[in-house]
Design a protein around this motif. Structure first.
Motif, PDB file in Angstrom:
ATOM      1  N   PHE A  27     -41.724  50.296   2.601  1.00 32.73           N
ATOM      2  CA  PHE A  27     -42.599  49.134   2.511  1.00 32.73           C
ATOM      3  C   PHE A  27     -41.856  47.887   2.978  1.00 32.73           C
ATOM      4  N   ARG A  28     -42.629  46.874   3.306  1.00 29.03           N
ATOM      5  CA  ARG A  28     -42.055  45.594   3.696  1.00 29.03           C
ATOM      6  C   ARG A  28     -42.123  44.616   2.518  1.00 29.03           C
ATOM      7  N   THR A  29     -41.219  43.665   2.526  1.00 33.26           N
ATOM      8  CA  THR A  29     -41.146  42.667   1.458  1.00 33.26           C
ATOM      9  C   THR A  29     -41.521  41.307   2.023  1.00 33.26           C
ATOM     10  N   PHE A  30     -42.299  40.576   1.257  1.00 35.45           N
ATOM     11  CA  PHE A  30     -42.767  39.262   1.696  1.00 35.45           C
ATOM     12  C   PHE A  30     -42.433  38.219   0.633  1.00 35.45           C
ATOM     13  N   THR A  31     -42.339  36.989   1.093  1.00 37.41           N
ATOM     14  CA  THR A  31     -42.207  35.857   0.197  1.00 37.41           C
ATOM     15  C   THR A  31     -43.137  34.761   0.698  1.00 37.41           C
TER      16      THR A  31
END
Length: 679
Positions: A27-31
């Protein structure tokens, strides 16, 4: 042999690459970025293992999970009609089975004495078991008249505060969380923390047309709470399956939310809080979001296992969430029947370290980790905000302003700018006073010398020459609208004091001021991100809207016995923008000087300039067409309706042309395909 060895090495490299790619985080991580949108960042949490078997036991449709004071995980194993207790390594500890009372455990909670509270859906009760798993008591539907005879009591989740009060989520009960006091023998204390009702635009229209009590409108009820948890301070946190502020709430004693999350997602199904006050939520599809104690989003991560890849770090249906003090995350999945364990990366540990130091008031110590976080990811806005807060508390306001701006934190920037401006004024007050006095004295001296010797006569000669230029005189005539709108309209209509060219120049000046205020206002009041421009759209908006309004107004005036020509309306409407030409430069300057504490002045100037412009437009239509006030407003409403009709026709025309183009392109593609196929 050499060729065989080379091919073998190549095959091993490909297999190694494939294994590495497969082992990567799925999965990708976002902020959160400065403009409020999610931006990708470094991986925040790594999936480390999956717990499927617990000794000889497995899960079946688990619905909830809590960590007890003993450090064990308590799981509401709904399909097996039990509470399963395991350690954090996945070892079986014990189980609570009660064939007589426990029918469908949906929620579980463990108090300090290791008493286990089970929210049982089919039993319509909250069951209580002691530390040995022995049935103690149950809390069935309250008989209190305030609960409501028809109100459903289908316990789904349950928590207990330090006073011994139960908070129960009841399926389908939109009145709020059911609050019961075991200390008072199961007394119903009332409903708590109900979500607000959401009314759609369509519902508003129905209420306006048919009345609030009409059957057509239907009942307007809030969405019921989906899950809840409680922290060490006794604050209750709730999540709701809604994509609005009710997605995450922290409730005070009065049941009102004390946080507003700056980002959220719908279908929320679980919530957890650790001892540091960090808040984690998960939605059913596997998106996990981490917030600070103030509701600021730190990370969003996780992925839905839509293709049944069964990779660690991908979820099907999240129903439970546990976060330890070291930020280890345990995710319960009802479809995959497992618990996945995620641990923070080095980058995330650094963020948590800086955040913890800052919360403890160690601002100087928090600067180093915040700076390191920014070195690893300069787009991580919360680190800029944290660094700005640390610098602000060190009275380093200039650098704090820069950090706050990088983090997009306007309130912090406003506070730092207030202090920096105050310090500058204190340091330069004597200089400012001497300069002001010097200017006044110079003005008095120059005025006296001009009266006696005419030293300003050459400047007046130049001014008169410039004012004698026809186009300049026509452009400056727009300010006559501010002094006497009637004389200005008469001069435009009868005396030819203005022209199309002068009106266009006024419009261009207004457009320039519009652009300057939009893109070059102070950081606190600018709505556009730094470095982002859309000048073509702005030009189409300003000039297109103005032209559409004037054309529609002229068409309406021609059928309502108006006397104005199109030229009169066009020029007068442009000249009615004179208040904007006067006040917008002032707004531009003030936006770069004022803070949020003085925002009232900018708001007041904007209200005055817009209101004055609107008044001039009304007076212009009256004078140019010889209308009464009633007929003027009637003409304005008809003009707005005409604009709506034109816009609707343009949208329909655009859609038809788009469909025609798509049809032609598809035909062309089909012809080319058949031709190539024959060849």
């Amino acid at each position: 042999m050499k060729k065989f060895t080379a091919w073998l090495l190549l095959l091993l490299m490909l297999l190694s690459f494939g294994m590495t790619a497969q082992a990567a985080t799925p999965f990708r991580t976002f902020t959160l970025g400065t403009d409020g949108d999610l931006i990708e960042t470094q991986t925040a949490y790594d999936p480390v293992r999956t717990m499927i078997r617990f000794g000889d036991e497995t899960l079946k449709n688990p619905q909830d999970m809590r960590m007890g004071p003993d450090g064990y995980l308590y799981i509401a194993d709904n399909g097996n009609k039990r509470i399963l207790v395991v350690d954090t390594e996945g070892n079986f500890i014990r189980e609570i089975v009660d064939k007589k009372n426990m029918k469908s455990p949906m929620g579980v909670f463990v108090d300090e004495a290791l008493n286990v509270y089970v929210a049982d859906e089919k039993a319509r009760a909250v069951l209580v078991y002691d530390a040995n798993g022995k049935f103690v008591s149950e809390y069935v539907k309250p008989t209190h008249q305030l609960f409501g005879e028809t109100a459903p009591y289908v316990p789904q989740k349950v928590v207990l505060d330090k006073r011994g009060n139960l908070y129960i989520v009841s399926k389908g009960n939109t009145n709020g969380i059911v609050q019961i006091s075991p200390v008072s023998g199961g007394e119903f204390l009332g409903y708590y923390g109900a979500n607000a009702s959401r009314i759609s635009v369509l519902t508003h229209i129905r209420r306006f047309l048919f009345g609030e009590n009409s059957d057509v409108v239907g009942d307007i009820v809030p969405i019921s709470v989906k899950n809840l948890t409680i922290d060490q301070k006794g604050m209750v946190y709730t999540v709701t399956e809604a994509a609005d502020e009710s997605a995450l709430r922290r409730l005070n004693v009065a049941g009102k939310s004390t946080i507003v999350p700056d980002a959220w997602i719908d279908l929320n199904s679980a919530v957890a809080v650790n001892s540091s006050g960090s808040i984690f939520t998960a939605n059913a599809n596997g998106t996990i979001m981490e917030y600070t104690s103030e509701g600021a989003l730190l990370f969003s991560f996780g992925a839905n296992d839509e293709l049944a890849e069964q990779r660690i770090g991908m979820f099907k249906s999240v129903t439970g969430l546990v976060v330890t003090d070291d930020y280890t995350v345990y995710v319960l999945d009802a479809t995959l029947n497992n618990i996945q364990v995620l641990r923070p990366t080095e980058f995330t540990d650094l963020v948590h370290q800086a955040f913890t130091l800052f919360q403890e008031g160690k601002y100087a110590e928090s600067k180093a980790p915040w700076t390191e976080v920014l070195r690893m990811n300069s787009m991580f806005t919360y680190a800029s905000t944290g660094l700005g807060e640390a610098l602000y508390r060190e009275d380093n306001y200039a650098e704090a302003m820069e950090a706050f701006r990088n983090g997009g934190y306007r309130q912090g920037y406003s506070d730092a700018w207030w202090e920096e401006r105050s310090n500058w004024l204190h340091s330069n007050m004597s200089t400012i006073i001497f300069a002001a006095v010097g200017i006044i004295i110079a003005w008095v001296v120059i005025t006296l010398l001009d009266k006696r010797f005419g030293i300003l006569k050459p400047l007046r000669f130049v001014r008169d020459k410039i004012m004698g230029v026809k186009i300049i005189d026509q452009v400056l005539y727009c300010f006559q609208m501010l002094k006497n709108p009637y004389d200005a309209c008469y001069g435009i209509k009868r005396e030819k004091r203005a022209s199309y060219l002068s009106a266009v120049i006024v419009l261009v000046i207004f457009f320039v001021l519009f652009v300057l205020n939009k893109y070059f206002s102070g950081f606190l009041f600018k709505t556009m991100p730094d470095g982002y421009f859309e000048l073509l759209t702005d030009a189409i908006t300003v000039f297109g809207v103005f032209l559409l309004l004037t054309i529609c107004c002229y068409l309406v005036c021609t059928i309502t016995d108006g006397e104005a020509r199109f030229k009169d309306i066009f020029i007068s409407a442009a000249y009615a923008l004179a208040p904007m030409l006067v006040f917008q430069p002032i707004v531009l300057v003030l936006s770069n000087v004022l803070t949020f504490n003085e925002e009232f002045f900018i708001t007041l100037i904007n209200v005055v300039s817009i209101g004055w412009t609107a008044l001039l437009i009304v007076l212009m239509l009256m004078y140019q067409n010889d209308y009464t006030l009633k007929k003027t407003f009637s003409t304005i409403f008809m003009t707005l309706f005409c604009v709506l009709v034109v816009v609707a026709l343009m949208v329909v025309l655009y859609m038809l042309i788009s469909q025609l183009v798509d049809f032609i392109v598809s035909i062309y593609g089909e012809v080319v395909y058949r031709f190539v196929k024959r060849v």
